[in-house]
Design an enzyme around this catalytic site. Sequence first.
Site, short mmCIF file in Angstrom:
data_model
loop_
_atom_site.label_atom_id
_atom_site.label_comp_id
_atom_site.label_asym_id
_atom_site.label_seq_id
_atom_site.Cartn_x
_atom_site.Cartn_y
_atom_site.Cartn_z
N HIS A 31 12.24 -6.24 6.79
CA HIS A 31 12.02 -5.73 5.44
C HIS A 31 10.94 -4.66 5.45
O HIS A 31 9.88 -4.84 6.06
CB HIS A 31 11.59 -6.86 4.51
CG HIS A 31 11.16 -6.41 3.14
ND1 HIS A 31 9.85 -6.43 2.72
CD2 HIS A 31 11.88 -5.90 2.11
CE1 HIS A 31 9.78 -5.97 1.47
NE2 HIS A 31 10.99 -5.65 1.09
N SER A 32 11.18 -3.52 4.79
CA SER A 32 10.18 -2.48 4.59
C SER A 32 9.61 -2.00 5.94
O SER A 32 10.35 -1.54 6.80
CB SER A 32 9.09 -3.02 3.66
OG SER A 32 8.25 -2.00 3.18
N TYR A 33 8.30 -2.12 6.14
CA TYR A 33 7.69 -1.79 7.43
C TYR A 33 8.34 -2.57 8.58
O TYR A 33 8.37 -2.11 9.72
CB TYR A 33 6.19 -2.09 7.36
CG TYR A 33 5.47 -2.23 8.68
CD1 TYR A 33 5.24 -1.12 9.50
CD2 TYR A 33 5.00 -3.48 9.12
CE1 TYR A 33 4.57 -1.26 10.72
CE2 TYR A 33 4.33 -3.62 10.32
CZ TYR A 33 4.12 -2.50 11.12
OH TYR A 33 3.46 -2.63 12.31
N HIS A 59 11.59 -3.80 -4.73
CA HIS A 59 11.50 -3.67 -3.27
C HIS A 59 11.43 -5.02 -2.55
O HIS A 59 12.04 -5.19 -1.50
CB HIS A 59 10.25 -2.83 -2.94
CG HIS A 59 10.03 -2.59 -1.49
ND1 HIS A 59 11.00 -2.09 -0.65
CD2 HIS A 59 8.93 -2.80 -0.70
CE1 HIS A 59 10.52 -1.97 0.57
NE2 HIS A 59 9.27 -2.41 0.57
#
Length: 236
Positions: A76-78, A218
């Site tokens: 997820h994300s980073y 997000h």
Amino acid sequence: MATFVLVHGGGHGGWCYQFVARRLRSAGHDVYTPTLTGLGERSHLVSKDVNLDVQITDVVNVLEFEDLHDVILVGHSYGGMIITGVADRVTDRIGHVVFLDAANPENGQSLVDVAGPLMEAARAGGRVVDGVELVLFPGNDPMGFYGVTDPDQIDWMKPKLTPHPWACFEQKLVLHNESAMRTIPQSHIVCTETLPFRDVEKLKADSDGRVWDIDTGHDLMISEPEAVTEMLLRVI
């Protein structure tokens, strides 16, 4: 039965996947939710030496010491930076890579390169603590950054968020086995609001059309765990 390894994003920890992990385990699958060095319950290990490579190694070690194979690796994300590095390091252990509203870096890119404006905004609210530059402090409007609006979810998240070493976002990803790594099947689960900022046609080409979106913020594994779980089960 499938084996999932769920990798969190910046400022989070393995805790953020509780609701998804519970559903996947109920469906009969093995699930690992490692926390990266310096974050969550491992925040006491933060130091100037914690960077992208260290956190990639965190997840590589989980796969090796648990002797995991044919893993569905989710970031997820980073965490997209992490899973790309992990897939490069231990390609033979990965069966599928899933980018969960995540960074999708090329060789030689850092998260700053991939998401420059967002990262510079995060850095503006950072500070140096014991010689370590930290960003994503929980008090700096994190819910706006993470897209969580439900009051109960916010109350659940706030005590668990921790600042993240800036070095992790600034260090460039170096791939050593890229040609083999790029043959691993991949899927993309994104938030509807981020679609206009992505090269959707490239994502579809890279994933044989496995690009799905969820209309939420997000932190979709928190705000929409049922939808995320359903899409992860499609990967199986």
